[in-house]
Design an enzyme around this catalytic site. Structure first.
Site, PDB file in Angstrom:
ATOM      1  N   HIS A   9     -11.018 -16.161 -34.517  1.00  5.20           N
ATOM      2  CA  HIS A   9     -11.137 -17.853 -35.113  1.00  5.20           C
ATOM      3  C   HIS A   9     -11.725 -18.816 -36.160  1.00  5.20           C
ATOM      4  CE1 HIS A   9     -13.361 -20.921 -31.087  1.00  5.20           C
ATOM      5  NE2 HIS A   9     -12.972 -21.643 -32.399  1.00  5.20           N
ATOM      6  N   TYR A  51     -17.869 -20.707 -27.227  1.00  2.00           N
ATOM      7  CA  TYR A  51     -17.739 -21.123 -25.770  1.00  2.00           C
ATOM      8  C   TYR A  51     -18.999 -21.751 -25.361  1.00  2.00           C
ATOM      9  CZ  TYR A  51     -13.524 -22.729 -27.815  1.00  2.00           C
ATOM     10  OH  TYR A  51     -12.318 -23.282 -29.546  1.00  2.00           O
TER      11      TYR A  51
END
Length: 275
Positions: free
Chosen positions: A106, A48
């Site tokens: 992730h 991110y």
């Protein structure tokens, strides 16, 4: 706010703040504001590009670090043991903390040594760099392999989940193994609020359509949600979703919605239906 707990030590507020795709000052401001409003669960990841911004908000906030549940992750191209360690060290440095509360893989990789990656994930927990560990975007078959064949002491799985995407088989399995399921993209990027049934339920309860979609998730045992919200109004609206009281008629309308709308499926995504 209700907390989701596991035998592995997870103690995670059910509703958190998702931070993608916020970066820089916008992200810092949003996280600091969320903490002021009462949020105690923040979700971030190296991918991110906002961990430093989240860390800045944590330092600026009066809320003590040990009162905040903090999740971060490791990207799918960093799953070799040395790379996983470096990823977490960089995350801890950026976040300004010695330990995260939940550290997750992730995404699964295509060609990887699953056992070595899971061994490293467990080792990082055992070393105290993460209080709990989990995986994100793992289909049921892969999750089963990690939990049953490799015996990994996972606390959570994070996947896309909302009123337009069925995750019942994965949820049933997570519950059977004592895992929490965290729903990301819980509002289907605005699609949930566009559904006539959701609007009808919202009008009935004097609520926002987004609050109805969110409360449907939060009413489920073992399910958390991390909607992204940057404005104070949206952050407060998501908190206020906890006050909505859905009934059986509402749940039947939602059950009748199509459940095959996946909005996050990048090129490197796994086979979602893999058993």
């Amino acid at each position: 706010m209700r907390k989701l707990t596991t035998a592995q030590g997870l103690n995670m507020p059910q509703l958190g703040l998702g931070t993608w795709p916020m970066t820089g000052d916008e992200c810092t401001s949003a996280v600091r504001q969320a903490l002021e409003l009462g949020y105690r669960h923040i979700d971030t990841a190296p991918a991110y590009e906002n961990e430093a911004a989240v860390g800045a908000a944590l330092r600026q906030s009066d809320v003590p670090r040990d009162a905040i549940h903090l999740t971060t992750k490791v990207w799918w191209d960093q799953l070799q043991p040395a790379s996983m360690r470096l990823s977490l060290e960089n995350s801890l440095r950026a976040l300004g903390t010695e330990q995260v509360d939940l550290f997750m893989i992730h995404w699964p990789a295509k060609d990887w040594d699953l056992a070595r990656s899971i061994d490293t994930l467990v080792a990082l927990r055992d070393e105290g760099k993460a209080r709990c560990i989990g995986v994100a975007n793992f289909p049921l078959g892969l999750l089963r392999q990690v939990v049953e064949d490799l015996g990994a002491p996972l606390s959570a799985i994070q996947v896309e989940y909302h009123v337009l995407l069925d995750q019942q088989r994965l949820l049933d399995y997570a519950r059977s193994k004592g895992l929490v399921l965290t729903a990301y993209t819980p509002l289907a990027r605005g699609l949930a609020a566009e559904q006539q049934a959701i609007r009808q339920i919202a009008e009935k309860h004097g609520a926002l359509p987004s609050q109805v979609a969110l409360k449907w998730l939060l009413d489920q045992d073992g399910v958390g949600a991390i909607p992204k919200a940057s404005s104070m109004a949206n952050q407060q609206a998501n908190l206020d979703a906890l006050k909505v009281q859905l009934d059986d008629e509402d749940r039947a309308l939602i059950a009748a919605l199509p459940k095959d709308k996946r909005v996050v499926s990048p090129d490197f995504a796994p086979e979602w239906d893999a058993l």
